[in-house]
Design a protein around this motif. Sequence first.
Motif, PDB file in Angstrom:
ATOM      1  N   GLU A  70       0.877  -1.156   0.000  1.00  0.00           N
ATOM      2  CA  GLU A  70       0.000   0.000   0.000  1.00  0.00           C
ATOM      3  C   GLU A  70       0.920   1.212   0.000  1.00  0.00           C
ATOM      4  O   GLU A  70       1.931   1.217   0.706  1.00  0.00           O
ATOM      5  CB  GLU A  70      -0.843   0.053   1.281  1.00  0.00           C
ATOM      6  N   SER A  71       0.589   2.223  -0.768  1.00  0.00           N
ATOM      7  CA  SER A  71       1.448   3.402  -0.807  1.00  0.00           C
ATOM      8  C   SER A  71       1.403   4.138   0.520  1.00  0.00           C
ATOM      9  O   SER A  71       0.323   4.513   0.983  1.00  0.00           O
ATOM     10  CB  SER A  71       1.036   4.351  -1.923  1.00  0.00           C
ATOM     11  N   ALA A  74      -0.103   7.857  -0.005  1.00  0.00           N
ATOM     12  CA  ALA A  74      -1.455   8.126  -0.502  1.00  0.00           C
ATOM     13  C   ALA A  74      -2.493   7.922   0.601  1.00  0.00           C
ATOM     14  O   ALA A  74      -2.347   7.033   1.434  1.00  0.00           O
ATOM     15  CB  ALA A  74      -1.774   7.214  -1.674  1.00  0.00           C
ATOM     16  N   GLN A  75      -3.537   8.723   0.554  1.00  0.00           N
ATOM     17  CA  GLN A  75      -4.654   8.564   1.481  1.00  0.00           C
ATOM     18  C   GLN A  75      -5.558   7.415   1.029  1.00  0.00           C
ATOM     19  O   GLN A  75      -6.253   6.810   1.829  1.00  0.00           O
ATOM     20  CB  GLN A  75      -5.468   9.857   1.557  1.00  0.00           C
ATOM     21  N   ASP A  76      -5.513   7.122  -0.258  1.00  0.00           N
ATOM     22  CA  ASP A  76      -6.364   6.113  -0.873  1.00  0.00           C
ATOM     23  C   ASP A  76      -5.690   4.735  -0.777  1.00  0.00           C
ATOM     24  O   ASP A  76      -4.591   4.542  -1.294  1.00  0.00           O
ATOM     25  CB  ASP A  76      -6.582   6.501  -2.340  1.00  0.00           C
ATOM     26  N   ALA A  77      -6.349   3.776  -0.128  1.00  0.00           N
ATOM     27  CA  ALA A  77      -5.790   2.432   0.007  1.00  0.00           C
ATOM     28  C   ALA A  77      -5.716   1.698  -1.330  1.00  0.00           C
ATOM     29  O   ALA A  77      -5.095   0.643  -1.424  1.00  0.00           O
ATOM     30  CB  ALA A  77      -6.618   1.617   0.998  1.00  0.00           C
TER      31      ALA A  77
END
Length: 149
Positions: A70-71, A74-77
Amino acid sequence: MRYFVERVNDLNALDIGKLVQESEKEGYRFVTRLVSEFEDGTNTFSKPGEALFCVVSEEGEVVAIGGINESPFAQDAGIARLRRFYVLEKVRRQGVGTLLQQEIVDYAKNQFKEITVRTDSAKADAFYRACGFEFDDSASETTHILRFR
């Protein structure tokens, strides 16, 4: 020579000493970080969607490694980060990196909506573009993005 991609569940079960030594000589510390983070539990590629892969020769030598997390940026999973990708110099330009990259992408496209990576190497830039990544340095922690949907 034939090469095989394997999913890595226990990094300690692999002999990646050559990868560590060669990457250090080239000035890259990320394979060393892979080992230390796996040992201390910081990053074991075990969160949902994450995976670590290696390429093994017919003789059983590990010649490449890389994984997907998972990055952390980033806020997005749904955004992944290509991590700890390294190929031994002696097998570069023989399709080993592409084999590993394709396995990671095939796996990741069922888990994430895009993969990001950062590199400052012209050779890596050319490699990632050849693998379908787009150059995008709009974020400081990213130079290339591969979008799935």
